[in-house]
Design a protein around this motif. Sequence first.
Motif, mmCIF file in Angstrom:
data_model
loop_
_atom_site.group_PDB
_atom_site.id
_atom_site.type_symbol
_atom_site.label_atom_id
_atom_site.label_comp_id
_atom_site.label_asym_id
_atom_site.label_seq_id
_atom_site.Cartn_x
_atom_site.Cartn_y
_atom_site.Cartn_z
ATOM 1 N N LEU A 67 74.693 5.494 -49.483
ATOM 2 C CA LEU A 67 74.047 5.015 -50.705
ATOM 3 C C LEU A 67 73.327 3.680 -50.525
ATOM 4 O O LEU A 67 72.670 3.211 -51.460
ATOM 5 C CB LEU A 67 75.082 4.896 -51.825
ATOM 6 N N LYS A 68 73.424 3.083 -49.347
ATOM 7 C CA LYS A 68 72.765 1.789 -49.145
ATOM 8 C C LYS A 68 71.257 1.842 -49.402
ATOM 9 O O LYS A 68 70.703 0.924 -50.005
ATOM 10 C CB LYS A 68 73.046 1.283 -47.724
ATOM 11 N N ARG A 102 69.891 -1.091 -53.512
ATOM 12 C CA ARG A 102 69.117 -2.324 -53.666
ATOM 13 C C ARG A 102 70.012 -3.564 -53.612
ATOM 14 O O ARG A 102 69.760 -4.564 -54.297
ATOM 15 C CB ARG A 102 68.316 -2.304 -54.971
ATOM 16 N N GLY A 103 71.080 -3.484 -52.840
ATOM 17 C CA GLY A 103 71.936 -4.639 -52.623
ATOM 18 C C GLY A 103 72.912 -4.963 -53.727
ATOM 19 O O GLY A 103 73.622 -5.965 -53.657
ATOM 20 N N VAL A 104 72.990 -4.125 -54.767
ATOM 21 C CA VAL A 104 73.859 -4.437 -55.894
ATOM 22 C C VAL A 104 75.328 -4.441 -55.495
ATOM 23 O O VAL A 104 76.161 -5.052 -56.178
ATOM 24 C CB VAL A 104 73.614 -3.439 -57.050
ATOM 25 N N VAL A 150 86.755 -3.470 -52.442
ATOM 26 C CA VAL A 150 86.478 -2.079 -52.801
ATOM 27 C C VAL A 150 85.239 -1.586 -52.061
ATOM 28 O O VAL A 150 85.180 -0.431 -51.625
ATOM 29 C CB VAL A 150 86.289 -1.927 -54.319
ATOM 30 N N VAL A 151 84.246 -2.451 -51.909
ATOM 31 C CA VAL A 151 83.050 -2.061 -51.155
ATOM 32 C C VAL A 151 83.433 -1.761 -49.706
ATOM 33 O O VAL A 151 82.974 -0.772 -49.118
ATOM 34 C CB VAL A 151 81.986 -3.171 -51.219
ATOM 35 N N ALA A 152 84.300 -2.602 -49.133
ATOM 36 C CA ALA A 152 84.760 -2.359 -47.763
ATOM 37 C C ALA A 152 85.524 -1.047 -47.678
ATOM 38 O O ALA A 152 85.378 -0.287 -46.709
ATOM 39 C CB ALA A 152 85.637 -3.513 -47.300
ATOM 40 N N ASN A 153 86.324 -0.758 -48.693
ATOM 41 C CA ASN A 153 87.070 0.497 -48.736
ATOM 42 C C ASN A 153 86.135 1.696 -48.743
ATOM 43 O O ASN A 153 86.451 2.751 -48.185
ATOM 44 C CB ASN A 153 87.940 0.513 -49.996
ATOM 45 N N ASN A 154 84.972 1.538 -49.377
ATOM 46 C CA ASN A 154 84.016 2.636 -49.524
ATOM 47 C C ASN A 154 82.992 2.703 -48.398
ATOM 48 O O ASN A 154 82.074 3.519 -48.446
ATOM 49 C CB ASN A 154 83.274 2.504 -50.858
ATOM 50 N N THR A 155 83.137 1.839 -47.422
ATOM 51 C CA THR A 155 82.210 1.807 -46.291
ATOM 52 C C THR A 155 82.868 2.451 -45.082
ATOM 53 O O THR A 155 83.891 1.976 -44.589
ATOM 54 C CB THR A 155 81.796 0.363 -45.966
ATOM 55 N N ALA A 207 80.296 5.560 -51.106
ATOM 56 C CA ALA A 207 80.639 5.660 -52.533
ATOM 57 C C ALA A 207 80.409 4.319 -53.200
ATOM 58 O O ALA A 207 80.559 3.265 -52.573
ATOM 59 C CB ALA A 207 82.095 6.096 -52.712
ATOM 60 N N MET A 208 80.041 4.360 -54.478
ATOM 61 C CA MET A 208 79.883 3.136 -55.265
ATOM 62 C C MET A 208 81.118 2.956 -56.139
ATOM 63 O O MET A 208 81.588 3.904 -56.780
ATOM 64 C CB MET A 208 78.641 3.228 -56.151
#
Length: 421
Positions: free
Chosen positions: A99-100, A104-106, A114-119, A126-127
């Motif tokens: 999804l990157k 748009r960097g949001v 959580v972002v690290a978990n989804n990476t 995932a967002m």
Amino acid sequence: MSMKACWLAAALLLASAAQAATIKLSCAAQGQELEMCKAGAEAWSKKTGHSVVVVPTPADATERLALYQRVLQDRSGAIDVLQLDVVWPGLLGNHLLDLKPHSRGVEQSHFGGVVANNTVAGRLVAMPWFMDAGLLYYRRDLLAKYELKVPRTWDELALAARKVQEGERAAGHKALWGYVWQGRAYEGLTCNVLEWVVSHGGGSFVDQGGRITVRNPQAIEALERAARLIGDVSPREVLDFGEEEARAAFQAGNAVFMRNWPYAWSLAQGKDSPVKGKIGVTVLPKSGDRGGRYAATLGGQQLAVARHSPNAALAADLVMYLTSAEVQKERAIQGSLNPTLWPLYADRDILKANPFMGELFGVLAFAVGRPATVTGAQYGEVSAAIWTTTREVLSGRSTAAAAVAKLENELLRLGRNGRWD
């Protein structure tokens, strides 16, 4: 309007209709969360001209994961956008869209953990949609009636629950229990067990280095203390409770304390709720004598796009809309769903609707993650081993020491040479 203009308008309408797509969305299975999901999808449809069909999925997390795995492996296109539990990105990441290019960097405004978990392997699969952390709900009015303080340790909770339970039953409220929680054989029990063990200083089953750490005196003590709740201040039926069964008992006025997620706040404060205006929320207790700490299992839901979706770009646009600040704010106010965007924790409207969210910011920042990332694709088996052995203790079929030894052996079997690293 001339005939030529009419034909042109008709052609434009036909072209627009031909370009309109239908996105298949899997979100919450029931209740208020499902209604809010549908409302968000309808708003996006009006904005874009594309339609959204909400695909029914099982309420049980284990069954839903199995469905997702089948759909993604078959590349069937049956679901474009999937709602994922916080422990699933690592399991499903290979089948999900990065999804990157669409964000748009949001993601920089979301909680970093959580972002690290989804990476996964550098791909944002995932967002974050909303965050959860285990909380202790309590009846403010009943604690005040019996001149009790909000408990900070597990022993204090048991004593307060027992005192109120005995007093209220003597006064005629025979259905009242001291403490309700999630004891059914599913992921919710693993969350409870993690909180018990961490709060006693017993580690998190498998540490971040991949070493199995579950067999220790603190973990044994945590399970023994939990087992003593059954039949004392917790009904034996709690072994069949999920989140909704616990909430139903508490919201009906039949429990003094409840362990649950933040979503229960708005429902318990609803206009028809018997306990409206009578409840408080605080951190779950810790052990008073083993060097434990306050612990709340990190939970939450994410939105992802199936990698082989025939409408991947549109599906990604729907995900970005549903996880936007606008929608997250509305969901926080209406449903007490914790935003994953940290700037929203200073929003006055959100704090007015959910006063406890101001304190919850710190809880979320330091919540305890399940050993999902480190165990990867085997986390489902790891979690099942945790809840299975725990239920043997809670039901009286095993001692805590024997269960912990059995769990260690099972984790050794699942891991590579006894560890994941």
